[in-house]
Scaffold this active site. Structure first.
Site, PDB file in Angstrom:
ATOM      1  CG  HIS A 104     -37.614   9.543  11.836  1.00  0.00           C
ATOM      2  ND1 HIS A 104     -37.879   9.511  13.184  1.00  0.00           N
ATOM      3  CD2 HIS A 104     -37.827  10.819  11.440  1.00  0.00           C
ATOM      4  CE1 HIS A 104     -38.223  10.715  13.590  1.00  0.00           C
ATOM      5  NE2 HIS A 104     -38.201  11.536  12.557  1.00  0.00           N
ATOM      6  CG  MET A 146     -43.841   8.755  11.727  1.00  0.00           C
ATOM      7  SD  MET A 146     -42.583   9.660  10.812  1.00  0.00           S
ATOM      8  CE  MET A 146     -41.327   9.807  12.074  1.00  0.00           C
ATOM      9  CG  ASP A 149     -47.566  13.180   8.050  1.00  0.00           C
ATOM     10  OD1 ASP A 149     -46.861  12.163   8.219  1.00  0.00           O
ATOM     11  OD2 ASP A 149     -47.364  14.255   8.638  1.00  0.00           O
ATOM     12  CE  LYS A 173     -51.148 -10.162   9.436  1.00  0.00           C
ATOM     13  NZ  LYS A 173     -52.176 -10.490   8.471  1.00  0.00           N
TER      14      LYS A 173
HETATM   15  O1  F6P Z   1     -44.687  15.336   8.715  1.00  0.00           O
HETATM   16  C1  F6P Z   1     -43.979  14.184   8.509  1.00  0.00           C
HETATM   17  C2  F6P Z   1     -43.615  13.538   9.815  1.00  0.00           C
HETATM   18  O2  F6P Z   1     -42.842  12.404   9.492  1.00  0.00           O
HETATM   19  C3  F6P Z   1     -44.783  13.168  10.716  1.00  0.00           C
HETATM   20  O3  F6P Z   1     -45.396  11.964  10.330  1.00  0.00           O
HETATM   21  C4  F6P Z   1     -44.114  13.091  12.066  1.00  0.00           C
HETATM   22  O4  F6P Z   1     -45.023  13.381  13.085  1.00  0.00           O
HETATM   23  C5  F6P Z   1     -43.052  14.151  11.974  1.00  0.00           C
HETATM   24  O5  F6P Z   1     -42.817  14.375  10.598  1.00  0.00           O
HETATM   25  C6  F6P Z   1     -41.742  13.801  12.648  1.00  0.00           C
HETATM   26  O6  F6P Z   1     -40.913  14.916  12.559  1.00  0.00           O
HETATM   27  P1  F6P Z   1     -39.354  14.910  12.845  1.00  0.00           P
HETATM   28  O7  F6P Z   1     -38.655  14.257  11.700  1.00  0.00           O
HETATM   29  O8  F6P Z   1     -39.010  16.364  12.935  1.00  0.00           O
HETATM   30  O9  F6P Z   1     -39.136  14.147  14.108  1.00  0.00           O
END
Ligand code: F6P
Length: 332
Positions: free
Chosen positions: A249, A169, A127, A154
């Site tokens: 992710h 994220m 983040d 793109k």
């Molecule tokens: O803090 C890192 C992060 O990847 C954020 O960008 C995102 O909101 C969150 O973790 C997602 O968390 P999880 O892996 O628990 O779904």
């Protein structure tokens, strides 16, 4: 000092393995035993750990994620869990702990420090919302992942005269959307730190297509809205065929970039040196290319890093944010 421990906590990111490796190798070369705690603070509370050797970290440098695994541990938010974690470390004969993780992990580290544990924190979260460091571990690799994805989008967008809304994220921080947006030549980066007007965006999209542009890319940080909602609003207002991509992710994985590997090595070695010098309660950071140390209490109290001239951030980071903020509020 004879025995130290290392753990990774919270959301994983690329470079965590490289940082563990650096801690282990620096520890061993200083004649320390190094314990790896599994699944972050949860493993500390449940006493899940292993003795780490050079063989344990062999072949891990280039691998994303964390082989020690990670967890978001609710028990560590409460006093009984924090006390048990500190007691377990003392019973395990651990004299110093390296915590690799994001803001929640640093709060846990501070609680352990307050219970007499010598602790050093390494900022690791895609983040880039941790104050007192220009970059956290994993951010550069995540940016490269995003850039690769948007470059692919793109190609297909321009083959069909389409607009893509790409959701990154970042929790409450717009860094990933903003910086990747600039790096990809996106038309807009919608971030929680700055307001936007959907009508104005639609007018500009329409004008672009009337001028003969064959694609538009809008980056949106997860804290600023949902890609699908924004795509629906664009479709309703200007009738464009709009597609979305929620990167999710995917951004957190993959082989770490050279920047993250080197940062991990510097953070890991400095953390062990700091423990040997009996330092405690600090978070390592990167400022103007140098490794710096900040009091953990100050980091935890620092809250969110704002895109704001008044933000309590190192001057270079503040300057960079200001520059990016200007770009973002313009139509680029
Ligand atoms: O803090 C890192 C992060 O990847 C954020 O960008 C995102 O909101 C969150 O973790 C997602 O968390 P999880 O892996 O628990 O779904």
């Amino acid at each position: 000092m004879k025995r130290i421990a290392v753990l990774t906590s919270g959301g994983d990111c690329s470079g965590m393995n490289a940082a563990i490796r650096a801690v282990v190798r620096a520890g061993l070369s200083n004649h320390l035993e190094v314990i790896g705690i599994q699944k972050g603070y949860q493993g500390l509370i449940d006493r899940q750990y292993e003795l780490l050797t050079t063989k344990s970290v062999s072949g891990k440098l280039q691998v994303g994620g964390t082989f020690l695994q990670s967890a978001r541990c609710l028990e560590m938010l409460e006093e009984p869990g924090q006390r048990l974690a500190a007691d377990n470390l003392k019973e395990m004969g651990v004299e110093g702990l390296v915590v690799i993780g994001g803001d929640g992990s640093h709060r846990g580290a501070l609680e352990l420090q307050n219970r007499g544990i010598q602790v050093i924190a390494i900022p690791a979260s895609i983040d880039n919302d941790i104050p007192f460091t220009d970059m956290s571990l994993g951010v550069d690799t995540a940016l490269n992942n995003i850039i690769h994805a948007v470059d692919c989008l793109k190609d297909t967008a321009s083959s069909h005269d389409r607009t893509f809304v790409v959701e990154t994220m970042g929790h409450n921080c717009g860094y990933l959307a903003l910086v990747s947006g600039i790096a990809c030549g996106a038309e807009y980066a919608l971030i929680p730190e700055s307001s936007y007007r959907i009508d104005e965006i639609c007018e500009n999209l329409l004008r672009r297509f009337q001028e003969g542009r064959d694609n538009s890319i809008i980056m949106v940080a997860e804290g600023a809205g949902k890609a699908q909602d924004i795509a629906d609003q664009i479709k309703d207002r200007v009738g464009f065929e709009t597609r979305i991509m929620v990167l999710g992710h995917y951004q957190r994985g993959g082989s770490p970039s050279s920047f993250d590997r080197l940062l991990a090595a510097r953070f890991g070695v400095t953390a062990v040196e700091a423990l040997l010098q009996e330092e405690s309660g600090i978070m390592l950071g990167l400022s103007c290319g140098a490794i710096v140390k900040t009091d953990l209490g100050k980091v935890v109290r620092g809250g969110r890093r704002d895109i704001d001239e008044k933000a309590d951030a190192p001057v270079p980071a503040r300057g960079m944010y200001k520059c990016l903020y200007c770009v973002c509020t313009l139509y680029v």
